[in-house]
Design an enzyme around this catalytic site. Structure first.
Site, PDB file in Angstrom:
ATOM      1  N   SER A 167       0.840  -1.192   0.000  1.00 26.70           N
ATOM      2  CA  SER A 167       0.000   0.000   0.000  1.00 26.70           C
ATOM      3  C   SER A 167       0.878   1.247   0.000  1.00 26.70           C
ATOM      4  O   SER A 167       1.726   1.389  -0.886  1.00 26.70           O
ATOM      5  CB  SER A 167      -0.936  -0.045   1.205  1.00 26.70           C
ATOM      6  OG  SER A 167      -1.985   0.860   1.059  1.00 26.70           O
ATOM      7  N   ASP A 453      -8.941  -6.537  -4.611  1.00 23.13           N
ATOM      8  CA  ASP A 453      -8.591  -5.191  -4.114  1.00 23.13           C
ATOM      9  C   ASP A 453      -9.267  -4.125  -4.980  1.00 23.13           C
ATOM     10  O   ASP A 453      -8.944  -3.968  -6.154  1.00 23.13           O
ATOM     11  CB  ASP A 453      -7.056  -5.032  -4.160  1.00 23.13           C
ATOM     12  CG  ASP A 453      -6.553  -3.761  -3.487  1.00 23.13           C
ATOM     13  OD1 ASP A 453      -7.365  -2.838  -3.281  1.00 23.13           O
ATOM     14  OD2 ASP A 453      -5.358  -3.704  -3.161  1.00 23.13           O
ATOM     15  N   HIS A 482      -8.151  -5.155  -0.320  1.00 24.74           N
ATOM     16  CA  HIS A 482      -6.833  -4.527  -0.187  1.00 24.74           C
ATOM     17  C   HIS A 482      -6.051  -5.013   1.045  1.00 24.74           C
ATOM     18  O   HIS A 482      -4.863  -5.313   0.968  1.00 24.74           O
ATOM     19  CB  HIS A 482      -7.032  -3.013  -0.125  1.00 24.74           C
ATOM     20  CG  HIS A 482      -5.782  -2.240   0.061  1.00 24.74           C
ATOM     21  ND1 HIS A 482      -4.778  -2.228  -0.879  1.00 24.74           N
ATOM     22  CD2 HIS A 482      -5.345  -1.457   1.083  1.00 24.74           C
ATOM     23  CE1 HIS A 482      -3.789  -1.453  -0.457  1.00 24.74           C
ATOM     24  NE2 HIS A 482      -4.099  -0.981   0.735  1.00 24.74           N
TER      25      HIS A 482
HETATM   26  N1  LIG Z   1      -5.071  -1.127   6.976  1.00 24.53           N
HETATM   27  C1  LIG Z   1      -4.009  -0.384   6.397  1.00 24.53           C
HETATM   28  C2  LIG Z   1      -4.541   0.124   5.114  1.00 24.53           C
HETATM   29  C3  LIG Z   1      -3.736   0.850   4.239  1.00 24.53           C
HETATM   30  O1  LIG Z   1      -3.137   0.035   3.325  1.00 24.53           O
HETATM   31  C4  LIG Z   1      -3.574   0.725   7.310  1.00 24.53           C
HETATM   32  O2  LIG Z   1      -4.360   1.149   8.142  1.00 24.53           O
HETATM   33  O3  LIG Z   1      -2.447   1.166   7.241  1.00 24.53           O
END
Ligand SMILES: N[C@@H](CCO)C(=O)O
Ligand SMILES: CC(=O)SCCNC(=O)CCNC(=O)[C@H](O)C(C)(C)COP(=O)(O)OP(=O)(O)OC[C@H]1O[C@@H](n2cnc3c(N)ncnc32)[C@H](O)[C@@H]1OP(=O)(O)O
Length: 540
Positions: A167, A453, A482
């Site tokens: 991410s 995702d 995701h």
């Molecule tokens: N669950 C992750 C999501 C972002 O990729 C976070 O809170 O960092």
């Protein structure tokens, strides 16, 4: 300032050019992260041209740096993560796992703008002594890798064997790659993108607007004692929906109603039994809202009649509601005998506060099978028909996640980091378009995507794998969406391990060093979700 002290705890060599410390007293979020270090960079100029001074960069390391300074694995955290990889990828750390502490010197640095130790709205501007707050300057993913590299240099790192992250962490991985193959040899970007998409920018905007609409936001000049938790919680709720998938919510929650014997029941605090129908309607209408002013106002005299007033204009309605709705004092009385709670009425169950796991002042009446009763006062002599459910497990889960999040994150930091994400574009200043920018990379890359995702789509991972010349694409098979990269530990571990064995045989086949350090990955398992509401940890 130069220090010559060798830090045996982390196993890196001095002398350090920068001061390294372990405390940040002004930051209330700092103690949430255990045993991290902070390097203080005397001066750092952001992409924007703004120069910061005495810039803290929080980091954690595992394992030992070798003599050559090149057995290095850089791990990059996601939006709300910290330098403590064991908090969010713990099961991947340890001997013979992807993050093998006997072979690699592993380092994770905290992003600028995050509340967990690097310079951010919750740290002080040394030029004036004030918190940066909403005046913290815009930072970019490129700023992060540039300042993190200074920390690596200071620890004696000469080359990075592999750089891994998902991410936002994947965005950093891509930016790390632009230092060149001589410095970063292999990359593993996961569930990320070459540039923040219109879809992601729009979700981030909606989330920032949620925060700014909270009256407690105060243009960003709120206090730590009274932060805009309603707005931040709402932002996290919508963000969380983008981190999962429709199918995962359907299979996990369906139309279930909350079971307080298994999960906290999250309702508006300090609610009492309604004393008349309008109050009952208001209770249902505003259930779960955090910014209900009426909960904090003094109790007007309660009307005794069953009168339901005539419909009124919204202005009048508001006024009348105020007049007839008493303050809801702490503690909810148990369902009285003969109440019209219908077939749902019955025993009570203890409800625990998410923050403390202690019983709440409020005990919600529940049915014998643990389901929440609709709480009403008797108001007619004839039995009430079965009332429709208005409080579902899915929304209870969102409320719980919001409550959990606001105890560990800061609203200005949330805004700062999401604006940073919006700036992400690997082609900025490098190439006319994304394909040309990605074609400049020469590292071997393992791109990992998740077909379910909806945020960082599989097509975006295909784009990375298509244009990075030495890339291959792998898939995490998960319906979770995701966040599968933070949930499917076994798959992520297996894919990374296979790639490292192929790409780094000199490290992976050599005997591991004995490293004495605390146990990591105490939650050594895969979070399996998707079956009812079971949050199961299964060893693998
Ligand atoms: N669950 C992750 C999501 C972002 O990729 C976070 O809170 O960092
Ligand atoms: C200081 C720090 O915290 S550092 C940062 C840590 N976080 C990060 O690094 C960010 C990345 N991590 C994340 O975003 C998340 O932690 C994830 C995606 C990895 C997993 O999220 P989780 O909340 O652990 O998992 P999940 O979505 O399965 O939710 C489980 C929780 O919801 C609760 N829950 C499940 N169903 C319900 C329901 N119907 N009603 C209320 N609560 C529910 C469970 O009891 C459980 O509670 P717990 O967290 O107190 O154990």
């Amino acid at each position: 300032m130069t220090t010559t002290k060798i830090d045996r705890f982390h196993g890196f060599r001095g002398p350090h050019k920068y001061v390294h410390t372990r405390s940040q007293p002004e930051n209330p979020f700092f103690p949430l992260i255990h045993q991290q270090q902070i390097a203080i960079i005397p001066e750092f100029t952001l992409e924007s041209g703004v120069t910061l001074t005495d810039v803290p960069v929080a980091y954690k390391t595992w394992g030992e740096l070798n003599e050559a300074g090149d057995n290095v694995m850089v791990i990059c955290h996601a939006l709300s993560g910290s330098a403590d990889v064991s908090d969010w990828w713990g099961p991947l750390i340890g001997p013979n796992k992807a993050f093998d502490t006997t072979r690699f010197f592993i380092i994770c640095c905290n992003a600028l703008g995050s509340p967990y130790g690097s310079a951010s709205p919750v740290t002080r501007d040394p030029t004036c002594g004030q918190y940066y707050g909403p005046e913290f300057p815009l930072t970019t993913i490129r700023d992060d890798v540039n300042i993190h590299r200074l920390v690596l240099d200071d620890l004696g790192v000469t080359q990075v064997a592999a750089c891994i992250g998902g991410s936002m962490g994947g965005m950093l991985v891509l930016e790390w790659a632009y230092f060149g193959e001589e410095y970063v040899r292999n990359i593993v970007p996961i569930a990320t993108s070459a540039r923040h998409s219109a879809w992601c920018i729009s979700w981030a905007e909606a989330q920032r607007q949620s925060i700014s609409c909270d009256p407690k936001y105060e243009d960003g000049y709120y206090t730590f004692e009274d932060p805009p938790v309603a707005g931040l919680g709402a932002a996290r709720m919508s963000a969380l929906l983008t981190y999962r998938s429709r199918n995962s919510f359907e299979s996990r929650f369906g139309r279930n109603i909350p079971d307080p014997s298994r999960h906290p029941y999250i309702s508006t605090p300090s609610r009492r039994l309604p004393v008349n129908p309008r109050e009952e309607h208001w209770n249902i209408h505003t259930d779960g809202f955090k910014s209900c002013k009426k909960l904090n106002s003094p109790p007007p005299s309660s009307p005794s009649s069953e009168c339901i007033p005539e419909p009124a204009s919204s202005a009048t309605l508001h006024k009348e509601e105020k007049e007839i709705t008493p303050t809801l004092p702490p503690g909810l009385p148990p369902t009285p005998p003969g109440s019209s709670a219908g077939s749902d009425a019955g025993s009570t169950a203890t409800v625990r506060s998410p923050a403390t796991n202690q019983p709440n002042a409020t005990n919600h009446p529940t049915t014998a099978n643990g389901n929440i009763a609709i709480i009403t006062q008797p108001r007619t002599k004839t039995p009430s028909p079965q009332k429709p459910t208005t409080h579902f497990s899915a929304q209870n889960y969102l409320r719980y996640q919001a409550d959990k999040f606001v105890t560990r994150f800061d609203a200005n930091c949330y805004i700062s980091i999401t604006r940073k994400l919006d700036t992400h574009d690997v082609s900025r200043g490098r190439a006319a378009d994304i394909p040309s920018a990605l074609s400049q990379l020469s590292q071997h890359a393992l791109v990992i995507g998740i077909e379910s995702d909806g945020l960082f789509t599989y097509a975006e991972q295909q784009e990375l794998a298509q244009w990075i010349p030495n890339a291959k694409l792998a898939t995490i098979d998960s319906p979770e969406g995701h966040d599968a990269f933070l949930l499917q530990f076994k798959e992520v571990n297996g894919l990374i391990l296979e790639f490292l064995e192929e790409r780094l045989p000199e490290i992976m086949k050599a005997p591991g060093r004995e490293v004495v350090e605390k146990r990591f990955g105490e939650v050594a398992g895969e979070k399996r979700i998707g079956v009812g509401e079971v949050d199961d940890i299964t060893a693998w």
